[in-house]
Design a protein around this motif. Sequence first.
Motif, PDB file in Angstrom:
ATOM      1  N   GLU A 199       4.997  -4.942  -3.443  1.00  0.00           N
ATOM      2  CA  GLU A 199       4.553  -3.904  -2.505  1.00  0.00           C
ATOM      3  C   GLU A 199       5.663  -2.896  -2.214  1.00  0.00           C
ATOM      4  O   GLU A 199       5.422  -1.679  -2.181  1.00  0.00           O
ATOM      5  N   ALA A 202       6.100  -0.514  -5.134  1.00  0.00           N
ATOM      6  CA  ALA A 202       5.069   0.522  -5.139  1.00  0.00           C
ATOM      7  C   ALA A 202       5.353   1.573  -4.072  1.00  0.00           C
ATOM      8  O   ALA A 202       5.233   2.790  -4.325  1.00  0.00           O
ATOM      9  N   GLN A 203       5.753   1.146  -2.892  1.00  0.00           N
ATOM     10  CA  GLN A 203       6.044   2.082  -1.804  1.00  0.00           C
ATOM     11  C   GLN A 203       7.213   2.999  -2.145  1.00  0.00           C
ATOM     12  O   GLN A 203       7.252   4.148  -1.715  1.00  0.00           O
ATOM     13  N   ALA A 265      -1.482  -7.986  -8.024  1.00  0.00           N
ATOM     14  CA  ALA A 265      -0.817  -7.062  -7.099  1.00  0.00           C
ATOM     15  C   ALA A 265      -0.393  -5.792  -7.821  1.00  0.00           C
ATOM     16  O   ALA A 265      -0.510  -4.683  -7.278  1.00  0.00           O
ATOM     17  N   CYS A 266       0.101  -5.934  -9.047  1.00  0.00           N
ATOM     18  CA  CYS A 266       0.497  -4.747  -9.816  1.00  0.00           C
ATOM     19  C   CYS A 266      -0.723  -3.881 -10.139  1.00  0.00           C
ATOM     20  O   CYS A 266      -0.670  -2.649 -10.055  1.00  0.00           O
ATOM     21  N   HIS A 269      -1.700  -1.880  -7.134  1.00  0.00           N
ATOM     22  CA  HIS A 269      -0.775  -0.807  -6.766  1.00  0.00           C
ATOM     23  C   HIS A 269      -0.499   0.160  -7.913  1.00  0.00           C
ATOM     24  O   HIS A 269       0.338   1.062  -7.778  1.00  0.00           O
TER      25      HIS A 269
END
Length: 293
Positions: A199, A202-203, A265-266, A269
């Motif tokens: 996360e 990505a941010q 998760a990838c 995002h």
Amino acid sequence: MVEEIEAKTLLSRIKYDEWFGADYNMNLYRGCCHGCIYCDSRSECYHVEDFDRVRVKANAAAMLRRELAAKRSVGVVGIGAMSDSYNPFERELGVTRAALETIAGAGFGVSLDTKSGLVTRDIGLFRRIRDNHSAIVKLTITAADDALSRKIEPHVSPSSERFAALRALSEAGIFCGVLMTPILPFLTDSEENVRSIVEKTAQAGGKFVFSMYGVTLRTNQRQYFLEKVEERFPGMADRYRRAFGSDYYCPSPQRQRLKALVREACKAHGLLWRMPDIIRAYRKPPEEQLSLF
């Protein structure tokens, strides 16, 4: 004062696609002072005496210039696989910066690994290299939490600083992402830690998270790791011995669940996680490279 050592060559040819699509490998420094408890580079097979003492290769820029000029084909130079090229001495010595200037001038690409926020100093050079060929910067981040990072990587930039460097590189248009390697069983293999790293990547604008779901322990490296892990996490050395014995590769018991977590998760995002996809995304096709000249 950093000791200078003589080197016969700097560049070695490596098999394409083996590690982020680099064609050549280079280490400008020998040894590393980051003190990461898990570092594979202190293994006996690499023959680096007194690994915690940093030495620099003499006349690196001039040697690199000659070697690049002698290459029949232009390709990507991998930097920092054995010893971080942005150690604290680099701020004054500028050896890595001089090498990047040489690579930029020769029209080669670069694939660089680091755990230091100092990498942002050379954003302009990464952009030049990207425009002429291809450039990828990989920041190793094993713990989302700064406190945990300080225990397992005592002398590197805090994880928060590395995420800030990732953001700066991304905003400058550099293809960059995170190496979540290694994942340490019983220490960094929680779903919370892994999800948080994805996360935060990505941010920060990173493009990928590439992971290895365990840690390698070889002669020399194993002894050092078990000693340091016991100092910082009492009882952990025995837990490793019971779980893995003298195995070379020590996979996380959660590895299958973590692989699925990283994949999902990838995807959520918009990040890459498979090596072939990462290589295709950052390397320009040969025809595009040629058109630049």
